[in-house]
Every structure is written in C-alpha cells, then in structure tokens.
Design an enzyme around this catalytic site. Structure first.
Site, PDB file in Angstrom:
ATOM      1  N   SER A 135       5.473  12.438  36.175  1.00 29.07           N
ATOM      2  CA  SER A 135       4.022  12.521  35.995  1.00 29.07           C
ATOM      3  C   SER A 135       3.640  13.944  35.617  1.00 29.07           C
ATOM      4  O   SER A 135       4.497  14.734  35.198  1.00 29.07           O
ATOM      5  CB  SER A 135       3.307  12.058  37.272  1.00 29.07           C
ATOM      6  OG  SER A 135       1.929  11.890  37.011  1.00 29.07           O
ATOM      7  N   ASN A 136       2.382  14.268  35.743  1.00 27.39           N
ATOM      8  CA  ASN A 136       1.925  15.618  35.409  1.00 27.39           C
ATOM      9  C   ASN A 136       0.858  16.049  36.413  1.00 27.39           C
ATOM     10  O   ASN A 136       0.526  15.301  37.334  1.00 27.39           O
ATOM     11  CB  ASN A 136       1.390  15.647  33.975  1.00 27.39           C
ATOM     12  CG  ASN A 136       0.299  14.624  33.779  1.00 27.39           C
ATOM     13  OD1 ASN A 136      -0.779  14.743  34.339  1.00 27.39           O
ATOM     14  ND2 ASN A 136       0.591  13.584  32.996  1.00 27.39           N
ATOM     15  N   ARG A 137       0.305  17.236  36.234  1.00 25.08           N
ATOM     16  CA  ARG A 137      -0.569  17.820  37.258  1.00 25.08           C
ATOM     17  C   ARG A 137      -2.029  17.378  37.158  1.00 25.08           C
ATOM     18  O   ARG A 137      -2.876  17.865  37.889  1.00 25.08           O
ATOM     19  CB  ARG A 137      -0.532  19.348  37.163  1.00 25.08           C
ATOM     20  CG  ARG A 137       0.807  19.925  37.497  1.00 25.08           C
ATOM     21  CD  ARG A 137       0.754  21.445  37.452  1.00 25.08           C
ATOM     22  NE  ARG A 137       2.082  22.024  37.517  1.00 25.08           N
ATOM     23  CZ  ARG A 137       2.756  22.200  38.651  1.00 25.08           C
ATOM     24  NH1 ARG A 137       2.208  21.856  39.794  1.00 25.08           N
ATOM     25  NH2 ARG A 137       3.961  22.719  38.629  1.00 25.08           N
ATOM     26  N   SER A 138      -2.350  16.489  36.259  1.00 23.84           N
ATOM     27  CA  SER A 138      -3.754  16.103  36.097  1.00 23.84           C
ATOM     28  C   SER A 138      -4.299  15.413  37.349  1.00 23.84           C
ATOM     29  O   SER A 138      -3.670  14.514  37.906  1.00 23.84           O
ATOM     30  CB  SER A 138      -3.890  15.151  34.908  1.00 23.84           C
ATOM     31  OG  SER A 138      -5.178  14.598  34.904  1.00 23.84           O
TER      32      SER A 138
ATOM     33  N   ALA B  59      -4.344  12.540  30.982  1.00 23.55           N
ATOM     34  CA  ALA B  59      -3.107  13.195  30.571  1.00 23.55           C
ATOM     35  C   ALA B  59      -2.051  12.094  30.523  1.00 23.55           C
ATOM     36  O   ALA B  59      -1.442  11.743  31.540  1.00 23.55           O
ATOM     37  CB  ALA B  59      -2.728  14.272  31.576  1.00 23.55           C
TER      38      ALA B  59
END
Ligand code: CTP
Length: 399
Positions: free
Chosen positions: A208-211, A275
């Site tokens: 995943s990502n930091r959004s 994101a």
C-alpha cells in the site's frame, strides 16, 4: 476573491468558550478575511480585547458610545459581508431573536443586512430549555444560520450537548457565505476517490502507500455541503464522511476501478484524489506465506490507470480531475502529467514539504489547468484546499 468582499464582523459574547474565538479570529484572517471583532462587556471578562486587536484586521470594539469612531454599529453593520457570533450565549441569542439592541454587538446585528451566523455555546440544561429552543427556531425561520453546538466536555467538567462547534466548522460556515459558495454545486453529481489502495500479497500482507484519504474525504464533504450529490469511493481505513455523502468502500485498485466506473457515467465531475497502486502482486497467495518457506519473490503486474480510463470514456462536458503527489520537481512532473493524462485539472503537491500531503491535516497544492494560470493554495486546511479546488471545478463546469 478580493479582501473587500470578505468583511467579517466577529462577535464574541460572554461565555467560557470566548477563548476559542481567538483561534477563530486568527483562522479567518489566515483565510484572507478582513476581521472586525466586537466583544460584549461580558466577553471581556473572559478574554481581553487586546488579544483580538493584535490578531484581527482592525482593533476590537467593545463600546457603543465610542468617541473615537463615529456610529460604529452602522459602519460595521453596513460593511459586513457576514456577521458571526462565536460563542453566542443564551442571553445574546434571546436578544437577537427579540430585536433587542442594547450594546454594540446587538446594535450591529440589527443594523445589518449581512447573513448572520450564530454558534451557540452554553450548558446542556440551557441549550435544551424550551425558551432557548423557541429562540433558535425563530432565528432559523428568519434565515439565521445556526452552527449547532457539539456534545462533549463542558466547563463544569460534566459532559453533554452545548459545547461550541469546532473552529473548523465555524470558519467554514463563514467562508461558505463570503465566497458565494453556498449551494453553488446544487444537483451536480460528483464522484470523489480517496485513500491508498491495498494489494494483497497473501491473506495477511499487502502492498500500500501512505495516503490517509483525508484530502479526498474533505473534497467529498465540501462538495456535499455545497449541494452536490456526492459518491465517495474510498480505500481509506477510516472514513470521515458527512451523512449526505454516499460511501463506497473498496480495497484494491481493481475494486476502485469497478466502483468508479459504476457511477462515473452519470457524473458531472470525477475527482481522482486516491493514491491508486500502480503495481500489484501478480500471484497473491491464498495462504499466509510462512517464514520457513524462505524469502518470497513477489512478481508485480501493472494495475489499470483509472484516470486514463475515465478520460477515455469521458462523457460530454464531464470535468475530470487528477492528483499528483510528487517529491521533487513537483510542478514540472505535474505539467507533464496534466498533458499525458488528458484530465482537465491536475492538483499537484510536494509531499516532501512539511505539513503537506499524507496524513497531515493541512496541505499545500498547485492546481494546473491547460491554458489557465496556476492556482496556488499555500499551506491551508485540507477542507480549504477542497473548496479552492471546487471553485475551479465550478468555473470549468460553467465554461
Ligand atoms: N491513478 C489512477 N489509477 C492508477 C494510478 C493512478 O487513476 N492505477 C490516478 C491517481 O488517482 C491520480 C493520478 O492518476 O489522480 C496520478 O497518479 P500518480 O500515481 O501520481 O501518477 P502515475 O501515472 O502513476 O505517475 P508516477 O509515475 O508519478 O507514479
């Protein structure tokens, strides 16, 4: 918008929550408003006029009979684009409901045609008293905007309804009046995406990502408060959406693609603030990969570019907005992305700057549009950024 169209009279009446009005004053000035504070004499028992004078656009006024300025109530009442009273005590509420004008604040209210916003704060027993309820009903029926108090800890340490609404809610109520934003998106169908998608490696692990989804949620809420019919397709783990927003929760890029396309065909506007993962594990495992199996090699495959597919299937007049979170040469990458993605607006932020992007309450973006000047928000709340973006979307819809 020029400053002269944002003349805000900030009334402060005498309750313990008067200290919170200092922050409201500062925030309104930060938002580019000209703020003229008026304190009742009771308010000055809780907080000093000098504090407001230091932060506001002009000195705080407390006296009806002031030798320095000529008839201050008429000047302030006539110049005001909006009057907001925060906190509004039960007493001031009653005076306004009954047209009583016995100090500078109540005179100014009576001598003005500007929209009036009242943010009451009082003890639960007072807030629930039939007399107060009747005054609130009278004021609402005259078009006065009431920013309802919240439930929470009160001055006496007990809990209940009556706590002053948050600074954010009060500031936004003011801004939506002075900017002519109230209901300007009425009936428009807007789809907003938010959050970072999660792509499974196995049943317990994902990429995943930091959004956090906060910017997308702020856009959805701001659009709904401006009258739009909003569908929020979100991959965020915690969702903060107003009641009026239709929420579709998704996890993966594929689910988001599906969720967006189900509603996009009917939409006037699609805002891709999510994101979305660019790659996902090609062979997610059906069982938890055990350490004893050795370090796994994870093959990735590309996901569908949802924004590109929206542009490809765009219906006539539909406005499509993309986002770009960059860490270097943000504007340069943004301009290239605006051209390559074919969307109408591209919102760029440099997430390496302090207070910008992922998980912050604030953001600082530049909105790019082909053939138009860039719009830069500076560091502002995500809600303010949302409204600046929606102003731009509105302009585009009108073209
Ligand atoms: N986006 C999308 N579908 C994807 C990836 C991104 O719709 N699979 C959208 C995002 O929601 C955003 C915009 O495309 O509105 C730009 O996303 P970004 O990740 O910055 O763009 P990329 O084309 O992936 O470029 P980069 O190489 O910088 O990652």
């Amino acid at each position: 918008m020029n400053e002269s169209s944002r003349f805000v009279v900030l009334g402060v009446s005498g309750g313990i929550a008067a200290y919170k009005a200092v922050d409201i004053c500062r925030r309104l000035v930060d938002e580019g408003c000209h703020v003229a504070p008026i304190l009742t004499s009771e308010a000055t028992r809780f907080v000093g006029a000098i504090t407001f004078s230091a932060l506001a656009s002009e000195p705080a006024q407390t006296e009806l009979y002031d030798v320095k300025s000529r008839i201050p109530h008429t000047r302030l009442g006539q110049e005001a684009d909006v009057i907001v009273i925060a906190p509004t005590t039960a007493n001031v509420l009653a005076k306004i409901a009954n047209g009583i004008a016995d100090d500078l604040l109540t005179n100014t209210v009576l001598a003005s045609r500007a929209p009036l916003i009242l943010a009451p704060a009082m003890h639960t027993e007072m807030w629930e008293n039939p007399a107060v309820k009747a005054n609130i009903a009278t004021l609402r029926s005259r078009g006065v905007i009431i920013v309802d108090p919240e439930y929470g800890r009160l001055a006496g340490g007990d809990r209940g309804a009556g706590r002053l609404a948050t600074t954010e809610r009060i500031v936004e109520a003011v801004l939506s009046q002075v900017s002519g934003r109230a209901n300007d998106l009425e009936g428009r169908r807007i789809v907003v995406t938010a959050g970072g998608t999660k792509e499974a490696i196995d049943p317990v692990r994902f990429l995943s990502n930091r959004s956090s989804g906060k910017q997308g949620h702020a856009i959805a809420n701001a659009a709904a408060r401006r009258g739009a019919l909003v569908t929020l397709v979100t991959a965020a783990s915690s969702v903060d959406a107003d009641e009026g927003v239709t929420v579709v929760s998704v996890e993966t890029a594929a689910e988001m693609l599906d969720g967006v396309h189900r509603v996009a065909a009917e939409a006037d506007v699609v805002i891709m603030a999510a994101a979305v993962a660019d790659f996902r594990p090609a062979n997610p495992q059906g069982h938890k990969i055990k350490r004893s199996e050795g370090v796994p090699s994870i093959m990735l495959e590309p996901t569908v570019d949802i924004l590109a597919s929206l542009v490809e299937h765009r219906r006539d007049g539909q406005v499509i907005v993309g986002f770009a979170a960059e860490t270097d040469d943000a504007l340069e990458h943004g301009r290239a992305k605006l051209a390559s993605k074919g969307c109408d607006l591209l919102v760029v932020n440099d997430v390496s700057e302090p207070g910008v992007g992922f998980n912050h309450e604030t953001n600082s973006v530049v909105i790019l549009e082909a053939g138009q000047d860039d719009v830069s928000t500076g560091l502002a709340s995500k809600y303010s950024v949302a409204n600046v973006l929606l102003d731009r979307v509105m302009r585009r819809l009108a073209q």
